[in-house]
Design a protein around this motif. Structure first.
Motif, PDB file in Angstrom:
ATOM      1  N   ARG A  52       0.825  -1.209   0.000  1.00 11.70           N
ATOM      2  CA  ARG A  52       0.000   0.000   0.000  1.00 11.70           C
ATOM      3  C   ARG A  52       0.857   1.256   0.000  1.00 11.70           C
ATOM      4  N   ARG A  53       0.328   2.285  -0.644  1.00 11.18           N
ATOM      5  CA  ARG A  53       1.076   3.547  -0.725  1.00 11.18           C
ATOM      6  C   ARG A  53       1.373   4.089   0.665  1.00 11.18           C
ATOM      7  N   GLY A  54       2.627   4.469   0.874  1.00  7.13           N
ATOM      8  CA  GLY A  54       3.019   5.119   2.119  1.00  7.13           C
ATOM      9  C   GLY A  54       3.253   4.189   3.289  1.00  7.13           C
ATOM     10  N   GLU A  55       3.058   2.897   3.109  1.00  4.44           N
ATOM     11  CA  GLU A  55       3.276   1.982   4.239  1.00  4.44           C
ATOM     12  C   GLU A  55       4.708   1.450   4.228  1.00  4.44           C
ATOM     13  N   THR A  56       5.112   0.872   5.392  1.00  2.00           N
ATOM     14  CA  THR A  56       6.325   0.078   5.449  1.00  2.00           C
ATOM     15  C   THR A  56       5.891  -1.360   5.619  1.00  2.00           C
ATOM     16  N   LEU A  57       6.188  -2.153   4.611  1.00  2.69           N
ATOM     17  CA  LEU A  57       5.843  -3.573   4.681  1.00  2.69           C
ATOM     18  C   LEU A  57       7.116  -4.346   4.998  1.00  2.69           C
ATOM     19  N   GLY A  58       7.113  -5.101   6.086  1.00  4.53           N
ATOM     20  CA  GLY A  58       8.256  -5.951   6.421  1.00  4.53           C
ATOM     21  C   GLY A  58       8.087  -7.298   5.735  1.00  4.53           C
ATOM     22  N   LEU A  59       9.147  -7.777   5.095  1.00  5.60           N
ATOM     23  CA  LEU A  59       9.111  -9.109   4.478  1.00  5.60           C
ATOM     24  C   LEU A  59      10.150  -9.953   5.199  1.00  5.60           C
ATOM     25  N   VAL A  60       9.682 -10.991   5.920  1.00  9.44           N
ATOM     26  CA  VAL A  60      10.602 -11.762   6.757  1.00  9.44           C
ATOM     27  C   VAL A  60      10.560 -13.249   6.385  1.00  9.44           C
ATOM     28  N   GLY A  61      11.609 -13.935   6.792  1.00  6.44           N
ATOM     29  CA  GLY A  61      11.700 -15.375   6.540  1.00  6.44           C
ATOM     30  C   GLY A  61      13.162 -15.776   6.602  1.00  6.44           C
ATOM     31  N   GLU A  62      13.382 -17.088   6.686  1.00 10.11           N
ATOM     32  CA  GLU A  62      14.762 -17.562   6.780  1.00 10.11           C
ATOM     33  C   GLU A  62      15.501 -17.301   5.474  1.00 10.11           C
ATOM     34  N   SER A  63      16.815 -17.321   5.589  1.00 13.84           N
ATOM     35  CA  SER A  63      17.659 -17.124   4.428  1.00 13.84           C
ATOM     36  C   SER A  63      17.325 -18.172   3.353  1.00 13.84           C
ATOM     37  N   GLY A  64      17.242 -17.726   2.107  1.00 11.69           N
ATOM     38  CA  GLY A  64      16.946 -18.649   1.004  1.00 11.69           C
ATOM     39  C   GLY A  64      15.463 -18.899   0.785  1.00 11.69           C
ATOM     40  N   CYS A  65      14.579 -18.155   1.480  1.00 18.15           N
ATOM     41  CA  CYS A  65      13.143 -18.444   1.348  1.00 18.15           C
ATOM     42  C   CYS A  65      12.508 -17.772   0.137  1.00 18.15           C
ATOM     43  N   GLY A  66      13.271 -16.922  -0.561  1.00 17.15           N
ATOM     44  CA  GLY A  66      12.727 -16.277  -1.766  1.00 17.15           C
ATOM     45  C   GLY A  66      12.498 -14.780  -1.608  1.00 17.15           C
ATOM     46  N   LYS A  67      12.872 -14.219  -0.443  1.00 14.23           N
ATOM     47  CA  LYS A  67      12.611 -12.787  -0.193  1.00 14.23           C
ATOM     48  C   LYS A  67      13.305 -11.899  -1.230  1.00 14.23           C
ATOM     49  N   THR A  68      14.576 -12.183  -1.458  1.00 17.99           N
ATOM     50  CA  THR A  68      15.336 -11.310  -2.359  1.00 17.99           C
ATOM     51  C   THR A  68      14.877 -11.477  -3.801  1.00 17.99           C
ATOM     52  N   THR A  69      14.598 -12.721  -4.214  1.00 15.65           N
ATOM     53  CA  THR A  69      14.115 -12.951  -5.582  1.00 15.65           C
ATOM     54  C   THR A  69      12.804 -12.197  -5.790  1.00 15.65           C
TER      55      THR A  69
END
Ligand code: SF4
Length: 440
Positions: A52-69
């Motif tokens: 959403r516009r103006g929000e901070t969305l945290g994306l969490v998970g263990e290393s290698g879970c696909g966050k960076t991709t």
């Protein structure tokens, strides 16, 4: 099936229009020609999410879970295999050439390691100016003025323009990275582990800077991190990723106070010490094994091979939680053994001294099932699996899989709305016929 609970309580976040609407995004890497017909790696496996516009969305998970991709796909640096990423009705996955560059101008990226992400042979002025040059922004003089303005904006001095990254501290280098990300006046910043390489005191200053910038410039932030305490501090909402799937998405306060998904509960309970944001009654949950290979994800729930709340097998409804846990641990150990032994011959292992002090599967099984009074039929299967594991661990695994199959091994969980703020969780325990995860 999604439960139809209308969101009622809001804090203003829910009503914000989405900047990005991600629909069933899949990203797969198919390198089967190199390794002889293996299935593709499912790095992102059907993610749907609004940012959403103006929000901070945290994306969490263990290393290698696909966050960076996943994050890289939002800026066109990864190709989607299927699905959509909509911005103002335009699907980013279809963009190329000037249209893609125009979207990339609207997005800034800050990377984890400021040491790695800055070219040590360029001055700070040149580094910050790079995106301006790449997008042919205004003329040379105006670019230089913009760089000085950005230096000031991130708390650096004019004289830093001519210095090199190695002359700066970690925190200062990350400020340079932020200035570079802001150069083209983006509306969306992707922050990929932006402070995890920094000391705690420096982390706080960089976070404060990001919060100030967000307030002043109206930025939308995607904050990718494995540090949950940090995410709790900075994010309005949190998305929890596991094996390329989002297992829980919701308001930060609700998700930390009463995590709905067993994976979120496991992550929160692993935060050490008194600073843990996990509720006291949550206790500590130790996750068994390691995440599965994303080339061969489980066919039911992605978390099924490690879940501490897994639903017991239909064939053995009377197994106690302790007995089922021992069986699941046995399966996890066999899986790990099969994985670590593949590709290395027994004789080479002996020569390298690998595994010589490791206990046999028999010894482990004896310890796991000691004191448990398994039903006779289940006990017989365990004995068969032990025997078979000596020569053929894969056959033992298959036997355990078919005999002790749970609905979690078979049915991918749908998305359930779990509270009045619209928080969602993917877990079969939200079905009416099972106990909720927090009742386990
Ligand atoms: S569906 Fe089953 S395995 Fe998946 S999180 Fe829920 S209880 Fe655990």
């Amino acid at each position: 099936m999604t439960q139809a609970i209308e969101p009622q309580e809001t804090d203003g976040q829910e009503s914000r229009a989405p900047l990005l609407e991600i629909r069933n995004l899949q990203i797969q890497y198919d390198d089967s020609s190199l390794i002889g017909g293996d299935p593709p790696v499912r790095a992102v496996d059907g993610v749907s999410l609004d940012i959403r516009r103006g929000e901070t969305l945290g994306l969490v998970g263990e290393s290698g879970c696909g966050k960076t991709t996943f994050s890289r796909a939002l800026v066109g640096l990864e190709s989607a295999t299927s699905g959509e990423i909509l911005v103002d009705g335009t699907d980013l996955t279809e963009l190329e050439g000037p249209a893609l560059r125009e979207w990339q101008r609207r997005v800034g990226m800050v990377f984890q390691d400021p040491q790695e992400s800055l070219n040590d042979r360029m001055t700070v002025g040149e580094i910050i100016s790079e995106p301006l040059d790449a997008h042919d922004w205004q003329d040379q003089e105006e670019r230089e003025d913009r760089v000085f303005e950005l230096l000031d904006r991130v708390g650096l001095q004019e004289e830093h323009f001519y210095r090199y990254p190695h002359q700066f501290s970690g925190g200062q280098r990350q400020r340079v990275g932020i200035a570079r990300a802001l150069a083209l006046e983006p509306e969306f910043l992707i922050l990929d582990e932006p402070v995890s390489a920094l000391d705690v005191s420096v982390q706080a200053r960089v976070i404060n800077l990001l919060e100030e910038l967000q307030a002043d410039l109206g930025l939308t932030l995607l904050f990718v991190a494995h540090d949950l305490s940090l995410v709790r501090h900075v994010a309005d909402r949190v998305a929890v990723m596991y094996l390329g799937n989002l297992l829980e998405v919701g308001r930060t306060d609700r998700l930390f106070d009463a995590p709905a998904n067993p994976y979120t509960r496991s992550l929160l309970s692993a935060i050490p010490g008194s600073a843990s944001p996990a509720p006291d009654e949550l206790g500590e949950i130790t996750l068994r094994g390691t995440p599965p290979n994303p080339r061969y994800p489980p066919s039911g729930c992605p978390f099924a091979t490690r879940c501490p709340a897994k639903i017991p097998p239909e064939k053995y409804p009377d197994l106690s939680a302790e007995e089922f846990d021992a069986i699941e641990t046995f399966r996890a150990i066999l899986r790990e053994r099969a994985r670590s032994s593949s590709g290395v011959s027994a004789s080479l292992k002996r020569r390298l001294g690998i595994g010589t002090s490791v206990r046999t599967v028999d010894e482990i099984a004896t310890e796991l099932f000691a004191g448990l009074d398994l039903p006779p039929e289940a006990n017989e299967v365990i004995e068969d699996a032990r025997t078979s594991a000596r020569s053929d661990p894969a056959a033992a695994l298959e036997l355990l899989r078919t005999e002790f199959a749970s609905v979690c091994d078979r049915d991918p969980p749908a998305e359930y709305v779990v509270d009045d703020t619209g928080r969602t969780s993917r877990c079969l325990r939200h079905r009416e016929e099972y106990d909720d995860p927090d009742e386990i």
